[in-house]
Design an enzyme around this catalytic site. Structure first.
Site, short mmCIF file in Angstrom:
data_model
loop_
_atom_site.label_atom_id
_atom_site.label_comp_id
_atom_site.label_asym_id
_atom_site.label_seq_id
_atom_site.Cartn_x
_atom_site.Cartn_y
_atom_site.Cartn_z
N LYS A 82 0.82 -1.21 0.00
CA LYS A 82 0.00 0.00 0.00
C LYS A 82 0.86 1.27 0.00
O LYS A 82 0.61 2.21 -0.76
CB LYS A 82 -0.95 -0.01 1.20
N THR A 83 1.87 1.31 0.85
CA THR A 83 2.75 2.47 0.86
C THR A 83 3.52 2.59 -0.45
O THR A 83 3.70 3.69 -0.99
CB THR A 83 3.73 2.39 2.04
N ASP A 127 -1.91 6.65 6.22
CA ASP A 127 -1.88 5.23 6.57
C ASP A 127 -2.81 4.96 7.75
O ASP A 127 -3.00 5.82 8.62
CB ASP A 127 -0.45 4.82 6.92
N THR A 176 -5.95 -1.50 6.93
CA THR A 176 -5.96 -2.95 7.05
C THR A 176 -7.34 -3.46 7.45
O THR A 176 -7.57 -4.66 7.47
CB THR A 176 -4.94 -3.41 8.10
N ARG A 235 6.78 -8.45 2.07
CA ARG A 235 7.64 -7.99 3.16
C ARG A 235 8.27 -9.17 3.89
O ARG A 235 9.45 -9.16 4.22
CB ARG A 235 6.84 -7.14 4.15
#
Length: 362
Positions: A82-83, A127, A176, A235
């Site tokens: 997302k970032t 965020d 999220t 990640r």
């Protein structure tokens, strides 16, 4: 590669989720490495094909009109990109980006200060937008729709609302837990994209790209071994890659093969399906102590020596997604796949039995 700069999450029990090697939250080391590994444009971004194609159309259309892009909402689990996508949006639009988070905006004045300092066309990345305070959220409605906010000056009957015009900007919200966003806020986003978990083939592409950037030699079989244990999250894949790289440099010639990857991840207690110590402890307690369940969450947490919130929020989501555990009104139960994964045989269930062993056998 495609992951977020999300601050480490903390459960109510106080256990930092980023302490696990397979945790999806980013710690300081992750954020530093991710900055160097992030793709710079949509062509370089791996995975999320539908979101990527749709977003490409939105951005190209906005550029053709000479306008700012529609507000974008990205939802999905931590670590999926997302970032990264927010930074790509800014790069594709040729605009600067401002990054903040919902928990950091506790008052409407905090949001007003950020909005009033934006440049025309700037991208504001917010965020965990669902954790923003309600007053700030209500101010954001008007800012997104009319590019205007009302600043309240004074208190009580003498308070005055001063309208403040804002330059056109693009808000990129990430969450999220999309279900916690109020409908009025969701409806103001022109584009909504949901980030899916990655399949192993996509994670292998992520790993090969990251290995090149890290100057690590990795065989296709080694990448496949790591990808299969990465829980569908880039990640985690990159974190495991760094740990396997360390093992390969110390214990071998630095080249990552399937055997080296398997041996390294065995040291870090990540099994072939991506389960770590906590995940296996939950399954073993459920199977060996309670015959596969059903068993209450509190009882299960005591059996593994963890807080209730840690089991529910940290271990269970992945176990449920993998089909190893099920939540029922009567409690947690193990699936046949859980018995098979641990190499155990389910107990025989006679007529009228619940499948749970007695705590005080004869």
């Amino acid at each position: 590669m495609n992951w977020d700069e999300t601050p480490p999450e903390v459960t109510e029990a106080g256990a930092s989720l980023d302490e696990r090697i397979v945790g999806s939250a980013a710690d300081g080391e992750d954020q530093a490495v991710e900055a160097a590994l992030r793709p710079k444009d949509l062509e370089e971004f791996v995975g999320q094909e539908k979101v990527r194609q749709q977003l490409d159309l939105v951005l190209k259309a906005a550029l053709a009109r000479g306008a700012t892009a529609d507000h974008v909402l990205l939802s999905g689990a931590p670590g999926l990109g997302k970032t990264t996508l927010s930074m790509i949006i800014a790069a594709e639009m040729g605009a600067p980006i401002r990054i903040t988070s919902g928990p950091a905006i506790q008052h409407a004045g905090d949001l007003a200060a950020i909005l009033s300092s934006l440049q025309e066309g700037e991208v504001l990345f917010l965020d965990e937008i669902h954790r923003m305070s309600r007053p700030a959220e209500e101010m954001l409605y008007m800012a997104m729709e009319d590019f205007r906010v009302d600043v309240i000056v004074g208190k009580g009957p003498g308070a005055t609302a001063i309208p403040l015009e804002l330059p056109p900007f693009t808000l990129v919200g990430a969450t999220t837990r999309a279900g916690l966003l109020p409908p009025p806020l969701r409806d103001r986003f022109g584009f909504t994209g949901h980030m899916e978990f990655y399949v192993p083939a996509e994670l292998e592409r992520v790993l090969h790209r990251s290995a090149r950037l890290l100057d690590v030699e990795i065989e296709p079989a080694g990448a496949a071994e790591i990808a299969g244990r990465s829980r569908g999250t880039p990640r985690i894949a990159n974190r495991l890659l760094r740990r396997v790289r360390d093992y390969a440099q110390v214990k071998a010639d630095g080249r990552i093969t399937r055997e080296i990857a398997a041996a390294a991840l065995a040291v870090y207690e990540v099994d072939a399906r991506g389960l770590d110590r906590l995940d296996r402890a939950v399954l073993e307690a459920l199977l060996k102590l309670f015959g596969g369940g059903p068993v209450g969450l509190s009882t299960l947490a005591v059996a593994v020596g963890e807080e209730r919130e840690t089991v529910e929020e940290v271990a269970e989501p992945f176990l449920v997604r993998e089909g190893l555990l099920a939540r029922t009104p009567r409690g947690r139960i193990a699936t046949p796949a859980a018995w098979a994964h641990l190499g155990l045989t389910p107990p025989q269930q006679g007529p009228g039995t619940s499948g749970q062993r007695g705590l005080f056998p004869a």
